[in-house]
Design a protein around this motif. Sequence first.
Motif: not given
Length: 351
Positions: A45-48, A150-165, A175-178
């Motif tokens: 379930h880790a981010w990409d 709002q989401l937690h580390t466990v729901e984060y997958r890829s920077p593509r999901d947040f482009a321009g946000q 986790s925070g730094a990465q």
Amino acid sequence: MTQTTQAVVIGGGQAGLAAGYQLRRLGVDFVILDAQTQAGGAWRHAWDSLHLFSPAAYSSLPGRLMPIQTGEAYPAARHVVDYLTDYERRYNLPVHRPVRVEGVHRNGRLLRVEADAGTWRAEAVVSATGTWWRPFVPAVPGRSAFGGRQLHTVEYRSPRDFAGQRAIVVGGGNSGAQIAADLAYDAEPTWVTQRPPRFLADDIDGRALFDAATARRRALDEGRTDTGGVASLGDIVAVQPVRDARDAGALKASPMFVRLDRGGARWADGTRADADVIIWCTGFRPALSHLAPLGLRGQHGHIAVEGTRSVDEPRLHLLGYGDWTGPASATLIGVGRPARDAARTVADLVL
Ligand code: FAD
């Protein structure tokens, strides 16, 4: 359906598999019950972009060295999933999935493990359910007023999901730094940490963390002063993407904000930042709700243990979770020793 066996291992991630490997070697009759549909535990379930912070040779379970991942000094999470999948197949570990354990109860001489797929009665139980399944988000004033996502580390997958946000990443650990580094090129992350981030030296990786944990264990075993283990070295392993973002000036930490409002965050000095999304990289708690019927909860939501064994219910062992069940117990290489110790104690009890 009720079955009786000598031992039940709850959780089929790395900790549960390490326990299974050792129980098998000692000739204990056991099952592993795992809530997932496939092998790999939390790694699936880790981010990409997540990679281990240690090379493969420093990330192995007992009995089988993790193969090197071609082209990667530090294996990717999907490589760990492949390794764990192979591990459980190679040793023919009796993993039943998907089976979610709902409660462990005392039942005379035995413990009764009630799950969504049946009931098991056993002389001993090893709980190895990890922490990924219990994300922690701190109570921050105005959190419910925030109008964005709002989401937690466990729901984060890829920077593509947040482009321009406009993202605010909260948390001064790995986790925070990465995740802040991962987002640095696609979004406009503001990285906030409760205290200034403490990076480990660039040439230090998980190997040094494991060595520090080992030194701590030795010191404690020999009754010497606690060396402080991994915490004494720093909080953040400067893995390559973190280093790159930091060196490019794209990873600067701000202090923690004091409150959220509908549109973003506000700091004590009156400054504010508008945000579309808050990513809480604020850690985890042990996933222990299935043990509630035993009434064992102690300080900080932990269960009092001696080694891996519950002080108040000696038929129960806890494996993984954090240093409180053994130095580096929640790491791939570190879980080997506590798994061996737990299996030996279980074998002494049931054989
Ligand atoms: P998990 O992998 O969470 O496995 C627990 C299993 O139990 C899961 O399959 C789960 O579904 C199951 N389960 C939970 N509840 C129940 C239930 N009630 N009934 C049945 N099954 C249940 N370690 C390293 O060694 N190197 C690293 O580089 C590293 N990087 C990390 C990076 C991140 C972001 C995180 C969060 C951790 C990292 N770790 C690392 C630490 C650790 O190795 C992982 O957290 C690992 O997943 C812990 O394994 P586990 O078996 O204890 O738990």
